[in-house]
Design a protein around this motif. Sequence first.
Motif, PDB file in Angstrom:
ATOM      1  N   GLY A 166     -57.688  72.181   1.381  1.00 31.80           N
ATOM      2  CA  GLY A 166     -59.021  72.755   1.454  1.00 31.80           C
ATOM      3  C   GLY A 166     -59.202  73.669   2.641  1.00 31.80           C
ATOM      4  O   GLY A 166     -58.346  73.788   3.525  1.00 31.80           O
TER       5      GLY A 166
ATOM      6  N   ASP B  40     -60.597  81.613  -0.476  1.00 30.91           N
ATOM      7  CA  ASP B  40     -61.582  80.650  -0.938  1.00 30.91           C
ATOM      8  C   ASP B  40     -62.978  81.255  -0.918  1.00 30.91           C
ATOM      9  O   ASP B  40     -63.322  82.026  -0.020  1.00 30.91           O
ATOM     10  CB  ASP B  40     -61.563  79.405  -0.044  1.00 30.91           C
ATOM     11  CG  ASP B  40     -60.293  78.599  -0.225  1.00 30.91           C
ATOM     12  OD1 ASP B  40     -60.062  78.117  -1.339  1.00 30.91           O
ATOM     13  OD2 ASP B  40     -59.535  78.463   0.752  1.00 30.91           O
TER      14      ASP B  40
ATOM     15  N   ILE C 287     -68.638  78.259   0.609  1.00 34.55           N
ATOM     16  CA  ILE C 287     -69.299  77.088   0.021  1.00 34.55           C
ATOM     17  C   ILE C 287     -70.620  76.865   0.741  1.00 34.55           C
ATOM     18  O   ILE C 287     -70.652  76.727   1.966  1.00 34.55           O
ATOM     19  CB  ILE C 287     -68.414  75.831   0.143  1.00 34.55           C
ATOM     20  CG1 ILE C 287     -67.093  76.038  -0.607  1.00 34.55           C
ATOM     21  CG2 ILE C 287     -69.143  74.605  -0.397  1.00 34.55           C
ATOM     22  CD1 ILE C 287     -66.117  74.886  -0.435  1.00 34.55           C
TER      23      ILE C 287
ATOM     24  N   LEU D 299     -73.328  74.746   2.068  1.00 34.98           N
ATOM     25  CA  LEU D 299     -73.471  73.338   2.432  1.00 34.98           C
ATOM     26  C   LEU D 299     -74.934  72.926   2.624  1.00 34.98           C
ATOM     27  O   LEU D 299     -75.260  71.737   2.544  1.00 34.98           O
ATOM     28  CB  LEU D 299     -72.691  73.049   3.723  1.00 34.98           C
ATOM     29  CG  LEU D 299     -71.201  73.423   3.705  1.00 34.98           C
ATOM     30  CD1 LEU D 299     -70.579  73.171   5.072  1.00 34.98           C
ATOM     31  CD2 LEU D 299     -70.461  72.650   2.630  1.00 34.98           C
TER      32      LEU D 299
ATOM     33  N   HIS E 102     -75.002  67.225  -0.220  1.00 34.69           N
ATOM     34  CA  HIS E 102     -73.955  66.248   0.103  1.00 34.69           C
ATOM     35  C   HIS E 102     -72.753  66.361  -0.810  1.00 34.69           C
ATOM     36  O   HIS E 102     -71.627  66.078  -0.418  1.00 34.69           O
ATOM     37  CB  HIS E 102     -74.531  64.825   0.067  1.00 34.69           C
ATOM     38  CG  HIS E 102     -75.004  64.386  -1.275  1.00 34.69           C
ATOM     39  ND1 HIS E 102     -76.242  64.728  -1.778  1.00 34.69           N
ATOM     40  CD2 HIS E 102     -74.399  63.652  -2.232  1.00 34.69           C
ATOM     41  CE1 HIS E 102     -76.389  64.213  -2.975  1.00 34.69           C
ATOM     42  NE2 HIS E 102     -75.290  63.558  -3.291  1.00 34.69           N
ATOM     43  N   GLU E 103     -72.976  66.793  -2.067  1.00 33.67           N
ATOM     44  CA  GLU E 103     -71.839  66.955  -2.975  1.00 33.67           C
ATOM     45  C   GLU E 103     -70.906  68.072  -2.505  1.00 33.67           C
ATOM     46  O   GLU E 103     -69.683  67.976  -2.634  1.00 33.67           O
ATOM     47  CB  GLU E 103     -72.337  67.256  -4.397  1.00 33.67           C
ATOM     48  CG  GLU E 103     -72.993  66.066  -5.093  1.00 33.67           C
ATOM     49  CD  GLU E 103     -72.001  64.924  -5.317  1.00 33.67           C
ATOM     50  OE1 GLU E 103     -70.788  65.212  -5.441  1.00 33.67           O
ATOM     51  OE2 GLU E 103     -72.432  63.754  -5.365  1.00 33.67           O
ATOM     52  N   GLU E 104     -71.490  69.125  -1.948  1.00 37.21           N
ATOM     53  CA  GLU E 104     -70.677  70.228  -1.427  1.00 37.21           C
ATOM     54  C   GLU E 104     -69.949  69.819  -0.153  1.00 37.21           C
ATOM     55  O   GLU E 104     -68.813  70.245   0.086  1.00 37.21           O
ATOM     56  CB  GLU E 104     -71.562  71.450  -1.161  1.00 37.21           C
ATOM     57  CG  GLU E 104     -72.243  72.010  -2.406  1.00 37.21           C
ATOM     58  CD  GLU E 104     -71.243  72.401  -3.469  1.00 37.21           C
ATOM     59  OE1 GLU E 104     -70.223  73.028  -3.137  1.00 37.21           O
ATOM     60  OE2 GLU E 104     -71.472  72.064  -4.647  1.00 37.21           O
TER      61      GLU E 104
ATOM     62  N   ARG F  76     -68.856  66.824   0.392  1.00 30.81           N
ATOM     63  CA  ARG F  76     -67.743  66.015  -0.087  1.00 30.81           C
ATOM     64  C   ARG F  76     -66.634  66.908  -0.646  1.00 30.81           C
ATOM     65  O   ARG F  76     -65.447  66.672  -0.423  1.00 30.81           O
ATOM     66  CB  ARG F  76     -68.240  65.036  -1.155  1.00 30.81           C
ATOM     67  CG  ARG F  76     -67.143  64.058  -1.632  1.00 30.81           C
ATOM     68  CD  ARG F  76     -67.655  63.097  -2.683  1.00 30.81           C
ATOM     69  NE  ARG F  76     -68.714  62.241  -2.122  1.00 30.81           N
ATOM     70  CZ  ARG F  76     -69.976  62.258  -2.537  1.00 30.81           C
ATOM     71  NH1 ARG F  76     -70.343  63.073  -3.501  1.00 30.81           N
ATOM     72  NH2 ARG F  76     -70.865  61.460  -1.992  1.00 30.81           N
ATOM     73  N   LYS F  77     -67.022  67.943  -1.367  1.00 34.82           N
ATOM     74  CA  LYS F  77     -66.047  68.880  -1.938  1.00 34.82           C
ATOM     75  C   LYS F  77     -65.251  69.579  -0.840  1.00 34.82           C
ATOM     76  O   LYS F  77     -64.044  69.807  -0.974  1.00 34.82           O
ATOM     77  CB  LYS F  77     -66.785  69.914  -2.793  1.00 34.82           C
ATOM     78  CG  LYS F  77     -65.901  71.011  -3.359  1.00 34.82           C
ATOM     79  CD  LYS F  77     -66.735  72.002  -4.151  1.00 34.82           C
ATOM     80  CE  LYS F  77     -65.889  73.163  -4.655  1.00 34.82           C
ATOM     81  NZ  LYS F  77     -66.706  74.156  -5.411  1.00 34.82           N
ATOM     82  N   ALA F  78     -65.937  69.919   0.243  1.00 35.76           N
ATOM     83  CA  ALA F  78     -65.283  70.612   1.358  1.00 35.76           C
ATOM     84  C   ALA F  78     -64.586  69.657   2.323  1.00 35.76           C
ATOM     85  O   ALA F  78     -63.981  70.099   3.298  1.00 35.76           O
ATOM     86  CB  ALA F  78     -66.316  71.444   2.126  1.00 35.76           C
ATOM     87  N   LYS F  79     -64.707  68.334   2.046  1.00 40.05           N
ATOM     88  CA  LYS F  79     -64.065  67.311   2.884  1.00 40.05           C
ATOM     89  C   LYS F  79     -64.587  67.359   4.316  1.00 40.05           C
ATOM     90  O   LYS F  79     -63.822  67.295   5.281  1.00 40.05           O
ATOM     91  CB  LYS F  79     -62.542  67.449   2.851  1.00 40.05           C
ATOM     92  CG  LYS F  79     -61.931  67.377   1.448  1.00 40.05           C
ATOM     93  CD  LYS F  79     -60.433  67.586   1.490  1.00 40.05           C
ATOM     94  CE  LYS F  79     -59.846  67.593   0.083  1.00 40.05           C
ATOM     95  NZ  LYS F  79     -60.284  68.767  -0.697  1.00 40.05           N
TER      96      LYS F  79
END
Length: 239
Positions: free
Chosen positions: A35, A101, A104, A106, A114-116, A118-121
């Motif tokens: 990522g 990339d 994203i 955030l 919060h889902e983004e 998590r996606k971005a770690k």
Amino acid sequence: MFDFWQGAESLPIYGYMIRATIVYLYIFLIVKVLGQRSMSSIDALDFIFGVVIGDILGEPLTDGSIPLAGPVSAAAMTAGLHLLLSIFALRAPRFRRVIEDEPIILMRHGQILHEELRKAKITLEAFFMDLRLNNASDLSEIDYAILEMNGSISVIKKSNYESVTLNDMKRNVPSKGYPSVLIEDGHIIEANVKKFGTIDWLREQVHKQGFRNPHEIFVMTIDETGQIFVSPKSQTKDL
């Protein structure tokens, strides 16, 4: 036949070149899987190039018994791939999305996604740290927070909290929000255009800005207030 994979005392030059290709693509895949956050603040292609070149040329520099022909050829192959991908990415916007990339979002309109995260770690603590580094510790002042392609987080504050704040002047203005790219390097980004109108609407905006067609525009963006920014190409061309 498979000496490039198994290794040999006298590995031919093409074996080193094949190994360089495999290592380059392998590290690229690892970086993509890890990522954007793993990239810190450097570009993905430059990161891969630095790692591979350092590994290829490092050992021959410390071990004089290793012939230089193979490693030098492998380094040249890696540099060629690096240059080829960079040039191809510049000329093909769609391919560029594979190499680079997408940013994203955030945080949107003051709401943390919060889902983004998590996606971005990215942990919440790390996110707050980056906001503080951007002088944006007060969450109520933030309109957008975006994870950029180089792994850094940029912050767009609400209009009332910009420098020399409009809030201090007792003025309320609509939030500019996150600008969307409508045209990039002469190519229409249809997915973004559909958020604001049709292709015909876009061409009308292009004409209003004094251009004959999208090919004359290097970048065209629009924010949530409808404000359009246009930067032309240095050399224009017709359809």
